[in-house]
Scaffold this active site. Structure first.
Site, PDB file in Angstrom:
ATOM      1  N   GLY A   8       0.812  -1.214   0.000  1.00 34.22           N
ATOM      2  CA  GLY A   8       0.000   0.000   0.000  1.00 34.22           C
ATOM      3  C   GLY A   8       0.845   1.263   0.000  1.00 34.22           C
ATOM      4  N   GLN A  53      -7.829   0.075   2.925  1.00 34.54           N
ATOM      5  CA  GLN A  53      -8.714  -0.494   3.947  1.00 34.54           C
ATOM      6  C   GLN A  53     -10.067  -0.926   3.396  1.00 34.54           C
ATOM      7  OE1 GLN A  53      -8.023  -1.446   6.902  1.00 34.54           O
ATOM      8  NE2 GLN A  53      -6.062  -0.451   7.280  1.00 34.54           N
ATOM      9  N   GLY A  79      -1.877  -6.168  -0.293  1.00 33.43           N
ATOM     10  CA  GLY A  79      -2.216  -7.578  -0.111  1.00 33.43           C
ATOM     11  C   GLY A  79      -2.518  -7.970   1.319  1.00 33.43           C
ATOM     12  N   CYS A 107       1.560   1.331  12.931  1.00 33.81           N
ATOM     13  CA  CYS A 107       2.942   1.793  12.915  1.00 33.81           C
ATOM     14  C   CYS A 107       3.266   2.688  14.095  1.00 33.81           C
ATOM     15  CB  CYS A 107       3.221   2.520  11.599  1.00 33.81           C
ATOM     16  SG  CYS A 107       1.966   3.712  11.204  1.00 33.81           S
TER      17      CYS A 107
HETATM   18  N1  PLP Z   1      -2.936   3.167   3.550  1.00 34.68           N
HETATM   19  C1  PLP Z   1      -3.732   2.792   4.545  1.00 34.68           C
HETATM   20  C2  PLP Z   1      -5.078   3.438   4.681  1.00 34.68           C
HETATM   21  C3  PLP Z   1      -3.336   1.811   5.454  1.00 34.68           C
HETATM   22  O1  PLP Z   1      -4.155   1.454   6.450  1.00 34.68           O
HETATM   23  C4  PLP Z   1      -2.043   1.224   5.296  1.00 34.68           C
HETATM   24  C5  PLP Z   1      -1.556   0.232   6.273  1.00 34.68           C
HETATM   25  O2  PLP Z   1      -1.887   0.288   7.446  1.00 34.68           O
HETATM   26  C6  PLP Z   1      -1.251   1.648   4.227  1.00 34.68           C
HETATM   27  C7  PLP Z   1      -1.719   2.618   3.378  1.00 34.68           C
HETATM   28  C8  PLP Z   1       0.103   1.051   3.988  1.00 34.68           C
HETATM   29  O3  PLP Z   1       0.017  -0.240   3.434  1.00 34.68           O
HETATM   30  P1  PLP Z   1       1.257  -1.234   3.484  1.00 34.68           P
HETATM   31  O4  PLP Z   1       1.385  -1.698   4.912  1.00 34.68           O
HETATM   32  O5  PLP Z   1       0.907  -2.356   2.560  1.00 34.68           O
HETATM   33  O6  PLP Z   1       2.441  -0.485   3.011  1.00 34.68           O
END
Ligand code: PLP
Length: 385
Positions: A70, A182, A203, A326
């Site tokens: 993402g 999401q 994924g 995070c």
């Molecule tokens: N965007 C949103 C809304 C998310 O909730 C997340 C992950 O928590 C991300 C982006 C980032 O995705 P990824 O963990 O696959 O990098």
């Protein structure tokens, strides 16, 4: 263990694992190699591209670019479109309009783009966690290169008015990116109905592995690549993660097939869960009561520290989150709750509960059995005797 943190990550489904494992064991060819082993891997990648495209309602599978997840899809979508528009307009388009509630993947990119001369504006959000379309649209002008609005917020689950904002952006010649990380697999998504040019998905939020994602790029939209290289039609360099991509494809196919049943199941669990949690004195729900992902509920408990509550629940075998995964561990109020105007004392006493594939009634019962006692214990500990 009771796992109620599906917005942080999801378990890999057995069907997904079964589909991807052969591509790690014997199907290890490079999809860019001309011999049969490579071409079998290429066919598997292209099949997955079709599965992702079908879930999104994309016009053509070639509109899907595979990425590492993402975050990278957000950076390629927003950053790639911003630099491309900037260069094509000879610097006239140097503005990005976004929201105050985007994921940190987007916020960090906007900070970087500001340092590099872009004007990145953030539209305010209402107390219900929804960014009003009218206010957002008024901020888009002829200098706007990209509009970035998430489809659903990862903390509250609040659904954003993407289609309305996209229509306003189109009228002013700006490209539209939506972070649907999401939403995918939880609510129906159709890129044509939304009117977006770019859409990010991941994924591991969809019962596929971590480290794989995709970006929908509407046909004709050009991006300045972030990872340069010839793969993915020059849009994203690097040898494709074949096994991860196969897993993502299968997860998308399962999501398309099961969407309505899964959403109804999640909503029934969430409603029962909310009724139980809100019967605890002082508990309140954050975010719009209805315009929300069916699987997500966000609660505040005045006077409590959400991080302490997460730890107390963990000791009882329950996984929930006190903020975005995070930044879990820090009891600072989240930027999303601050943008909604939730007072810091209330915002720090928050938890997010998110159900998903595999969550059963018994999990909700188990959670509701331990939560009131955990809240009571922490409240008692907070009051000096
Ligand atoms: N965007 C949103 C809304 C998310 O909730 C997340 C992950 O928590 C991300 C982006 C980032 O995705 P990824 O963990 O696959 O990098």
């Amino acid at each position: 263990m009771i796992y109620l943190d599906h917005n942080a990550t999801t378990p890999v489904r057995p069907e997904v694992l079964d589909a991807l494992l052969p591509w790690l064991r014997e199907g290890y060819g490079n999809p860019n190699s001309v011999y049969a082993l490579g071409q079998k891997a290429r066919a598997a990648v292209e099949r997955a591209r079709e599965q992702v495209a079908a879930l999104l309602g994309a016009a053509d599978a070639s509109e899907i670019v595979f990425t590492s997840g993402g975050s990278e899809s957000d950076v390629l979508g927003i950053g790639g479109a911003a630099w491309q528009a900037h260069d094509e307009s000879k610097g006239l388009r140097r503005k990005i309009v976004s929201t105050r509630i985007e994921h940190d993947a987007v916020r960090a990119l906007l900070t970087q783009l500001r340092r590099r001369g872009f004007d990145a504006a953030e539209a305010p959000c209402g107390p219900d966690g929804i960014t009003p379309a009218a206010g957002f649209s008024a901020m888009i002008d002829e200098a706007t290169a990209v509009v970035a609005v998430m489809h659903a917020n990862n903390e509250t689950g609040a659904l954003q008015p993407v289609a309305e904002i996209a229509a306003a952006a189109r009228a002013r010649g700006a490209l539209v990116h939506t972070d649907a990380v999401q939403s995918i697999g939880k609510v129906a998504i159709d890129v044509k109905a939304l009117g977006v040019d770019l859409l990010a998905l991941s994924g591991h939020k969809l019962n596929a592995p971590k480290g794989v994602g995709a970006l929908y790029v509407r046909r004709g939209v050009r991006l300045a690549p972030v990872v340069t290289g010839h793969q993915e039609k020059n849009r994203r360099g690097g040898t494709e993660n074949v096994a991860g991509i196969v897993g993502l494809g299968v997860a998308c196919e399962l999501a398309a097939r099961e969407l309505s049943g899964a959403a109804a199941h999640a909503l029934a669990l969430r409603r029962r869960l909310e009724a139980g949690v809100l019967s605890i004195s002082g508990a309140r729900l954050n975010g719009h009561p209805e315009k929300r992902l069916p699987n997500t509920a966000h609660f505040s408990f005045p006077g409590l520290d959400g991080h302490h509550l997460v730890v107390a629940l963990d000791l009882e075998g329950v996984c929930v989150s006190s903020g975005p995964a995070c930044s879990s561990g820090a009891s600072t109020p989240s930027h999303v709750l601050s943008a909604m105007g939730v007072p810091p004392a209330l915002a720090t006493g928050s938890i997010r509960v998110s159900v998903g594939w595999g969550t059963a009634d018994a999990d909700v019962d188990g959670f509701l059995a331990v939560l009131p006692k955990a809240v009571e214990r922490l409240r008692a500990a907070a009051v000096p005797s």
